[in-house]
Design an enzyme around this catalytic site. Sequence first.
Site, PDB file in Angstrom:
ATOM      1  N   THR A   1       0.711  -1.211  -0.050  1.00 53.76           N
ATOM      2  CA  THR A   1      -0.042   0.021   0.001  1.00 53.76           C
ATOM      3  C   THR A   1       0.896   1.296   0.095  1.00 53.76           C
ATOM      4  OG1 THR A   1      -1.683  -1.225   1.207  1.00 53.76           O
ATOM      5  CG2 THR A   1      -1.778   1.386   1.217  1.00 53.76           C
ATOM      6  N   VAL A   2       1.735   1.379   0.982  1.00 54.49           N
ATOM      7  CA  VAL A   2       2.671   2.481   1.081  1.00 54.49           C
ATOM      8  C   VAL A   2       3.590   2.768  -0.088  1.00 54.49           C
ATOM      9  CG1 VAL A   2       4.158   3.956   2.708  1.00 54.49           C
ATOM     10  CG2 VAL A   2       2.267   2.365   3.615  1.00 54.49           C
TER      11      VAL A   2
ATOM     12  N   GLY B   1       0.579   8.685   9.964  1.00 56.86           N
ATOM     13  CA  GLY B   1       0.139   8.382   8.519  1.00 56.86           C
ATOM     14  C   GLY B   1       0.500   9.925   7.909  1.00 56.86           C
TER      15      GLY B   1
ATOM     16  N   ILE C   1       0.061  12.886   8.851  1.00 58.79           N
ATOM     17  CA  ILE C   1       0.356  13.975   9.764  1.00 58.79           C
ATOM     18  C   ILE C   1       1.911  14.341  10.080  1.00 58.79           C
ATOM     19  CG2 ILE C   1      -0.385  15.015  11.994  1.00 58.79           C
ATOM     20  CD1 ILE C   1      -2.553  12.816  12.279  1.00 58.79           C
TER      21      ILE C   1
ATOM     22  N   GLU D   1      -2.837  -3.433   9.656  1.00 54.02           N
ATOM     23  CA  GLU D   1      -1.626  -3.994   9.208  1.00 54.02           C
ATOM     24  C   GLU D   1      -1.754  -5.102   8.528  1.00 54.02           C
ATOM     25  OE1 GLU D   1       1.505  -2.522  10.277  1.00 54.02           O
ATOM     26  OE2 GLU D   1       0.179  -0.960  10.208  1.00 54.02           O
TER      27      GLU D   1
ATOM     28  N   LYS E   1       3.709   3.379  18.360  1.00 51.53           N
ATOM     29  CA  LYS E   1       3.813   4.599  17.970  1.00 51.53           C
ATOM     30  C   LYS E   1       3.957   5.634  19.057  1.00 51.53           C
ATOM     31  CE  LYS E   1       0.965   3.706  13.758  1.00 51.53           C
ATOM     32  NZ  LYS E   1      -0.329   3.872  13.228  1.00 51.53           N
TER      33      LYS E   1
END
Length: 434
Positions: free
Chosen positions: A12-13, A131, A133, A187, A202
């Site tokens: 995805t990324v 993400g 931000i 995930e 995180k």
Amino acid sequence: MAIGVGLLGLGTVGAGVATILTNPEGRHPLVAELALRRVAVRDPKRSRPADLPATLIVTDPKAVVDDPAVEIVVEVMGGLEPARSLILRAIAAGKPVVTANKAVIARHGEEIAAAAAAHGVYVLIEAAVGGGIPIIEPLKQSLGGNRIQRVSGIINGTTNYILSRMADEGAAYAEVLADAQRLGYAEADPAADVQGDDAADKIAILAGLAYGGPVPRSGIATEGIDRLEPRDVAYAAQLGFVVKLLAVAEHMGRVEDGSELLDVRVHPTLLPKGHPLAGVHGVNNAILVEGDPVGQVMFFGPGAGAGPTASAVVADILNIAGIRQVGGPTAGLDPLLAATSWRRCVLVDSTRTRHRNYVRLRTRDEAGVIGKIGTCFGDAGVSIQSIVQFAGHEGAAEIVTITHEVLESRFREALAAIQALREVQSVAACLRTL
Ligand code: HSE
């Protein structure tokens, strides 16, 4: 002159990053200077962005790291290994790294930072938290003049998406999770999302930056939303709260050896409906930083998904490309951008923390029960803000208590006494409240 970028992972990324790099039009002019040289994929048969030449694709990630034409290594494959080894390999070759891998940074950040410092390369991690931000750079740089009192936030998009849809539509948990996976929020193994581990990774990273030194990841008390019952979301709403998976890092003082004493935790939390984080819905994340003298600063935006996360990855690539353009870090690394540690952090014993609590008890429905529960709380020095009975079934009552802020050890003492009451069948739910 073009700057060579190598991509480890095209999920995805990775696909989001490739799409930006191969379409520089209308973006910062430095994007056009970035040349995607090589991309490592696990399965070469899987579809890939239309603009990505097939000649760039390899299946051996080491071939990306080792390629002399790759000057910046972008790790977006996720998982602990081989991601950690590949990051270290890139650093050892003197190549800066951009990674979105919160699990690796939260667990192996010290090792990676030491290697990066020894080789004089940057390892940038803007995409690892929140993400799209920008929160890593503000903590490293823009807020450096503050004493940070607390960092709290909604930093897992999947669980916030699930909680929002459960609250709004009464949607079933499994169905909503499947949607989150389809949309690329979750995930590969969504257990990390729903059990709170992703948020714990995180907040470990955010706390490490806010307080200047690595936070022991394994000591972070973590509770997810996987055991949260819809009725607690409904009762909370009736009492004026919304339930969110909150990650918190709070400064508790300093221990004798000078280390910072922190309370770092992840748990479902009842937020009063007027709280700034209560209005954060869907895949959005928000991080509230409270510091002296800045006061409260809130960062809000899409916390997961291809485009937002790729936006953060590319910001880091641009940071490194910008330094390259002016000749590279010949005079050493910028300590703010490199986020050099200057302190030690230790975690507080949870019994010494103070919280407001929501407790749901399943009890017999008979005279005097609420009085006895109140006495147990009172005897332990726990002050009650409200106690309400909701309709139970089959002769049982559901009693929900919200306490004032109390020492955790006193709260546990009260719960033990309540559990021992003949009239109490079970402590059905126990949640923190802000
Ligand atoms: N699974 C993560 C989330 C992705 O839902 O927030 C972004 O880190």
